[in-house]
Design an enzyme around this catalytic site. Structure first.
Site, mmCIF file in Angstrom:
data_model
loop_
_atom_site.group_PDB
_atom_site.id
_atom_site.type_symbol
_atom_site.label_atom_id
_atom_site.label_comp_id
_atom_site.label_asym_id
_atom_site.label_seq_id
_atom_site.Cartn_x
_atom_site.Cartn_y
_atom_site.Cartn_z
ATOM 1 N N ASN A 53 0.832 -1.201 0.000
ATOM 2 C CA ASN A 53 0.000 0.000 0.000
ATOM 3 C C ASN A 53 0.876 1.265 0.000
ATOM 4 O OD1 ASN A 53 -1.509 2.222 0.927
ATOM 5 N ND2 ASN A 53 -3.001 0.856 1.903
ATOM 6 N N LYS A 102 0.178 3.848 2.798
ATOM 7 C CA LYS A 102 0.781 3.463 4.078
ATOM 8 C C LYS A 102 2.286 3.705 4.046
ATOM 9 C CE LYS A 102 -1.920 -0.116 6.392
ATOM 10 N NZ LYS A 102 -1.985 -1.526 6.767
ATOM 11 N N ASP A 132 -0.892 -4.555 11.925
ATOM 12 C CA ASP A 132 -2.234 -5.100 11.834
ATOM 13 C C ASP A 132 -3.119 -4.200 12.682
ATOM 14 O OD1 ASP A 132 -3.913 -7.089 10.668
ATOM 15 O OD2 ASP A 132 -4.185 -7.962 12.643
ATOM 16 N N SER A 133 -4.288 -3.868 12.179
ATOM 17 C CA SER A 133 -5.112 -2.910 12.915
ATOM 18 C C SER A 133 -6.586 -3.228 12.753
ATOM 19 C CB SER A 133 -4.831 -1.487 12.410
ATOM 20 O OG SER A 133 -5.115 -1.383 11.037
ATOM 21 N N GLY A 145 -12.294 3.354 6.072
ATOM 22 C CA GLY A 145 -12.802 2.345 7.008
ATOM 23 C C GLY A 145 -13.936 2.869 7.880
ATOM 24 N N LYS A 201 -5.943 13.734 12.653
ATOM 25 C CA LYS A 201 -6.115 12.308 12.966
ATOM 26 C C LYS A 201 -4.749 11.651 13.174
ATOM 27 C CE LYS A 201 -7.336 7.814 11.109
ATOM 28 N NZ LYS A 201 -7.732 6.980 9.991
#
Ligand code: IMP
Length: 202
Positions: free
Chosen positions: A10, A13, A70-71, A149, A171
Site C-alpha cells: 500500500n 501506508k 495489523d489494525s 474504514g 487524525k
C-alpha cells in the site's frame, strides 16, 4: 544507511511511514522492492500474531529487517468485534459501517477503540511488537468524508468530530497508528546502533 522493509504494498501506508520515520537514518523499502514475495495468510488470533507473522515472512524473504502492522476496530458491546476481522466484516466500507450500526441498534454501550500493532522482525525473530490504541464511541450515523474504514462513525474521546471529520494531519497526531509508530521510533532510536553493528550498512 540501513534498510528496513515495510511489509506492505500500500503506497499510502508506505508514504505515511516514510514521513513518520523521516528523521531516522533508515531507507524504507516496501514489498514492491521484493519481487516474487507472496504474502502469508493472516491466520493469527490476535493483532500481535498477525503483525508478527507478516513481519517475519517479509524479513525472512527479503533478508532484511522488516516491520508489519495489523489494525482494526474493537466494539465493547459486540465482544470486541470486528477486531482482527475488521477488513473482512463486510464487502466494502459503507457495508461494514452499516453492519456495525445495525448490530449496535438499541444498545446503550457504544464504547469502542481502534488498535494498531506494529511488529519488527530481524534475523529470523520478532525483536519488538508495539501497540497503539485510541478510545472513543460509535455514533448513530456516519459523518465526514476524510480517512477510510470506520472513520465516519468513530468519535475519539475529547473531540466532537469523527475521525472522518478531522483533518488527516489531526487524525495522524492522535491515531492508534501514530501511537504505535511513536513506540517504534523510540525503539529504532535505541536499537539503531545494534542494527548498524550487527548488519553493517547495506
Ligand atoms: P489493515 O490493518 O490494513 O488490515 O486494516 C484493518 C481494517 O481495520 C481496515 O480495513 C479498516 O476497516 C479498519 N481500520 C484500521 N485502522 C483504521 C482507521 O484508522 N480508520 C478506520 N478504519 C480502520
Amino acid at each position: 544507511m540501513s534498510k528496513i522493509v515495510a511489509a506492505t504494498y500500500n503506497l499510502h501506508k508506505l508514504e505515511e511511514y516514510r514521513k513518520l520515520l523521516a528523521g531516522q537514518e533508515l531507507e524504507i523499502l516496501s514489498l514492491n522492492d521484493c519481487p516474487g514475495y507472496e504474502e502469508p495468510e493472516e491466520n493469527g488470533s490476535s493483532f500481535e500474531e498477525n503483525a508478527n507473522l507478516k513481519a517475519l515472512a517479509a524479513a525472512n524473504y527479503c533478508d532484511l529487517p522488516a516491520f508489519a502492522d495489523d489494525s482494526g476496530l474493537e466494539v465493547e458491546a459486540l465482544n470486541n468485534a470486528p477486531g482482527i476481522y475488521s477488513a473482512r466484516y463486510a464487502e466494502n466500507d459503507p457495508a461494514r459501517i452499516d453492519r456495525i450500526l445495525k448490530e449496535l441498534a438499541g444498545k446503550e454501550n457504544r464504547r469502542a477503540r481502534f488498535v494498531c500493532v506494529i511488529s519488527v522482525a530481524f534475523n529470523g525473530e520478532i525483536v519488538g511488537s508495539f501497540r497503539g490504541e485510541i478510545y472513543g464511541t460509535i455514533i448513530e450515523k456516519p459523518r465526514g468524508i476524510n480517512g477510510f474504514g470506520y472513520d465516519p462513525v468513530f468519535m475519539p474521546d475529547g473531540f466532537d468530530k469523527t475521525f472522518a471529520e478531522l483533518a488527516p494531519a489531526e487524525k495522524n497526531k492522535i491515531s492508534h497508528r501514530a501511537k504505535a509508530v511513536e513506540k517504534v521510533i523510540e525503539f529504532v532510536e535505541d536499537e539503531m546502533s545494534i542494527l548498524d553493528n550487527e548488519l553493517g550498512t547495506f
